[in-house]
Design an enzyme around this catalytic site. Sequence first.
Site, PDB file in Angstrom:
ATOM      1  N   SER E  99       0.685  -1.110  -0.011  1.00  0.00           N
ATOM      2  CA  SER E  99       0.272   0.440  -0.321  1.00  0.00           C
ATOM      3  C   SER E  99       0.921   1.629   0.222  1.00  0.00           C
ATOM      4  CB  SER E  99      -0.497  -0.052   1.003  1.00  0.00           C
ATOM      5  OG  SER E  99      -0.445   0.071   2.761  1.00  0.00           O
ATOM      6  N   LYS E 142      -6.513   4.228   8.531  1.00  0.00           N
ATOM      7  CA  LYS E 142      -5.501   5.166   7.739  1.00  0.00           C
ATOM      8  C   LYS E 142      -6.737   6.808   7.872  1.00  0.00           C
ATOM      9  CE  LYS E 142      -3.141   1.740   5.089  1.00  0.00           C
ATOM     10  NZ  LYS E 142      -3.552   1.101   3.680  1.00  0.00           N
TER      11      LYS E 142
END
Lengths: 206, 206, 206, 206, 206, 206
Positions: E99, E142
């Site tokens: 990611s 996140k």
Amino acid sequence: GPVFDKETYDNNDLAGVVTGLAWTSVGGEILFIETNLSRGKGKLTLSGQLGDVMKESAVAALSYLKSEAHKYDIDYRVFDKYDLHIHVPAGAVPKDGPSAGITMLTAITSIFTQRKVKNKLAMTGEITLRGRVLPVGGIKEKILAARRAGIKELILSKKNEKDILEIDERYTKGLNVHYVETAEEVLELALMKQKVANAIDLVVED
Amino acid sequence: GPVFDKETYDNNDLAGVVTGLAWTSVGGEILFIETNLSRGKGKLTLSGQLGDVMKESAVAALSYLKSEAHKYDIDYRVFDKYDLHIHVPAGAVPKDGPSAGITMLTAITSIFTQRKVKNKLAMTGEITLRGRVLPVGGIKEKILAARRAGIKELILSKKNEKDILEIDERYTKGLNVHYVETAEEVLELALMKQKVANAIDLVVED
Amino acid sequence: GPVFDKETYDNNDLAGVVTGLAWTSVGGEILFIETNLSRGKGKLTLSGQLGDVMKESAVAALSYLKSEAHKYDIDYRVFDKYDLHIHVPAGAVPKDGPSAGITMLTAITSIFTQRKVKNKLAMTGEITLRGRVLPVGGIKEKILAARRAGIKELILSKKNEKDILEIDERYTKGLNVHYVETAEEVLELALMKQKVANAIDLVVED
Amino acid sequence: GPVFDKETYDNNDLAGVVTGLAWTSVGGEILFIETNLSRGKGKLTLSGQLGDVMKESAVAALSYLKSEAHKYDIDYRVFDKYDLHIHVPAGAVPKDGPSAGITMLTAITSIFTQRKVKNKLAMTGEITLRGRVLPVGGIKEKILAARRAGIKELILSKKNEKDILEIDERYTKGLNVHYVETAEEVLELALMKQKVANAIDLVVED
Amino acid sequence: GPVFDKETYDNNDLAGVVTGLAWTSVGGEILFIETNLSRGKGKLTLSGQLGDVMKESAVAALSYLKSEAHKYDIDYRVFDKYDLHIHVPAGAVPKDGPSAGITMLTAITSIFTQRKVKNKLAMTGEITLRGRVLPVGGIKEKILAARRAGIKELILSKKNEKDILEIDERYTKGLNVHYVETAEEVLELALMKQKVANAIDLVVED
Amino acid sequence: GPVFDKETYDNNDLAGVVTGLAWTSVGGEILFIETNLSRGKGKLTLSGQLGDVMKESAVAALSYLKSEAHKYDIDYRVFDKYDLHIHVPAGAVPKDGPSAGITMLTAITSIFTQRKVKNKLAMTGEITLRGRVLPVGGIKEKILAARRAGIKELILSKKNEKDILEIDERYTKGLNVHYVETAEEVLELALMKQKVANAIDLVVED
Ligand SMILES: [Ca+2]
Ligand SMILES: [Ca+2]
Ligand SMILES: [Ca+2]
Ligand SMILES: [Ca+2]
Ligand SMILES: [Ca+2]
Ligand SMILES: [Ca+2]
Ligand SMILES: [Ca+2]
Ligand SMILES: [Ca+2]
Ligand SMILES: [Ca+2]
Ligand SMILES: [Ca+2]
Ligand SMILES: [Ca+2]
Ligand SMILES: [Ca+2]
């Protein structure tokens, strides 16, 4: 069942492809040693999930050929100008052992000389660095696989002769078996004088 | 049973092949150290399923020869112009230990000098980097294997003399055993002044 | 669910991207082989959590192309002047097996020739070093994945024909399946004569 | 019993061989550090089944000498023109730990300067990169081994002095023990001004 | 608690530093991708206890940039004249996964172009070799980390848009989220036209 | 007990030696980072049984210095003309973690600039690639070790200030603690303008 069968390479149009015989837990099988060359710096690539004994076999076969290059009219400098790849399909099946030694030597010599490999021929035997051909196991199972694949001629170590004598003659009938002691004899039997069509011309620039 | 037997190398026509003695779980056996050279850049290749102790042995033997090259009339530049391969058949049998040290040294020196190795000679002993010959184990079993293989002459470390004295004389009768302390003595005993027929001429271009 | 879906590459504007078919524990899936080139020294980089069989597949595909470079109008010197990267997204999913072989070959050939890859085409099959296309498993699951992804044309090994014949016709309806034996046939079917827009001009300085 | 004994190197005719003291599960033992040089490109080879701590010790000792080369009249360019091999017999016995550090430094310095090593001298101590000599363990056992081997002079870290004071005087009687803090002191004590007979002349071509 | 907090890089004075978002067992966290260049030979160094997926991510990002160098006015020869180091503090915390792909690409592009990175911007997404941006997991966590760190702008894969829609609006309020499909869009959004103060001038000698 | 004690380096005559603070299972300890240079090709050697986090720390510190070489009047070409060795005695004790980062940076910068390191100074802190100084653990134990070793001045990350405030003032009395955020501040505090006596002159031939 086996991935390979007799029609995979039903001709000998390609240099550098030789039929070997393997002995697996499910019996004997034929296998193909494939080689190719590309312009490079003498790198050796081995693939086909080869175990370390089989890899050492290939390295020893190449060493032998390098040190005897003059006998086969190979300019020693080509070894540094081309990359050699040796592959044994099928790529997912682990393979090991020293018995493909003489098959590898024949394939490598064929690709470097561009000489044809005799048709319907198979072989099995360990090669030493100095060109001795040592006996290997599983001879009976390999004979059966060779016949199933339509092989007509076979190369074995002289020390495997006793194993053939123990097999019922029905199985070896029609098979022309050659017993050899040295790499020289193997190459004499397996390689034709004739080059393949479209033989590549191995170039060494000065 | 053993793959090798006395007739595998029944002559000493080839440089770089020397007979050693191994000690395995099933007794003593003879083994062959094979070496060859091909034009290259000084690469060392070791094969035959050698353990790390045996590999270090080979490296130490080569180091010793390199640092003493002048004594054997070897131009030090050949070490960088040829690739050396050391192979111990049979390729599928794991081998280890330091006892092939002096055999390896003899094989390497023979290939680099192209001098013949004395016939019907075998040896066993560890070599140190500075040329000391150290004692090894399994002497009795090795003696038996040597006799079975038709060996007439044997090289051992001086420190193994006591092991020979403990063996019944029947077993050593007819065997000419040399006890040595240094690599120099080994090479003096094992290598003939005469080169092999068709000795290759190791070339160093300027 | 799968990371990739049919719209990820809904066109064939890019050279070096080819659609393959994978067979996983949760069924068939499409995958993309991505390649790119950058000025360099002939380094090959493989990424995407590839297992060793899949890596060997890529290496064999590249070897094949190198040795047949002339057939595809590739100057052999470009292989040494560019670095090739082969990547298989998604980067966190482990992938293995030989079945992406022909997909990799097609992607590599496309990037080195800058030729377009035919649209809505997928393929699956092992490649050997000498360009034989071998059969692979999971054909039924792969067919289903191909249809879900809007694939119209499929390339398979001739030896997988029997697997297709065993599948209910409903599933293969509308899919144009090509059965091939050689790498040449794969590339003939998959690559268009036309180059991609903004094709890069692979430069070889003298 | 130990492979080595006092008569293995009963003289100091060879440069690059130094006696150390090891501490093993069966007591103290003497060991020999052997080094040699051959024309090359600055490669370092370590052998004798050395553990990673012992290998780092050798690398640190060599680094120290390289950075202090001028002090010992060594032309820094020789480090790139010769390959250095460090070997610790017996080759099959695993060895580890930092205590051979100063012994290795002495051996390396002797081989690069061709200066003789003082006779009947042994040493044990860790060396740091900047030439500090650190204390090591097993002093008592090492003292016993030194005496058995006929050692007359010993070099130890100053920080090991307390360990000697704890030992019954009977064991250290007749042993001349030097306590040092720096590598310079070690080399001052261990190396003679005199070169070995037949000292090799380390050549650096321009 | 986390080592990093919003004030670690409270400005964007440095090229090659970009804020990413990680998803750990204890929730979301911000992380920094740091890069630097030094004169060299094109070596890539990765540090910060990166797992193999994350390393492959970095390699793919660099490959992408190399093959698209012309788009960003980077002379392709600089890749061979400078060594690139990518580091992810804190150095003792293992990190893995794909990611950080677009964050790494942005950092690398910034260091090679010396362009400023937009302030108070973070991003997360996998990059493929051909510049596709793939979705990643842990979006909700996140987002929370981004807000805690004072992030005002976010770049995500278009395929993560659905994950944002599932989050309570309170959490995304005030966050400007960009959804992208390609690397080009990422770099367009993240890099300013302006170079950093004291931009280094990447030199390529002829 | 610890191998090192305050008198091991009771002066600062040597460039490239810096005192750090480690936190072990038995409490805090001082450690020394030693570096040296020898003519070479830019090789980095790390020794002292360093774990991978500590190795990455060293690599990041060196990267930082390389990219900021101009600030410290270091000709960037010296990095390619000298080999750098970083060693952390005692050589048998495993060491790991990022907290020696700033100590390593200081040692490397000292050896490349030949500037003296301030006396009776110790430090602990992680360094990032771009020169940020991150907090580390074990501050209390490290303070105790510093005092035992006669340290008068300490460098810590600003983010470790809170850890100091929690410690009883008795322990920090007489210790001058500097809190820093950047590598620049560390080097400003730790390195003297003055070069060591007999500073080596780092040569770059054209
Ligand atoms: Ca068939
Ligand atoms: Ca094996
Ligand atoms: Ca026999
Ligand atoms: Ca071992
Ligand atoms: Ca979709
Ligand atoms: Ca595997
Ligand atoms: Ca004795
Ligand atoms: Ca260890
Ligand atoms: Ca904070
Ligand atoms: Ca992994
Ligand atoms: Ca003390
Ligand atoms: Ca670790």
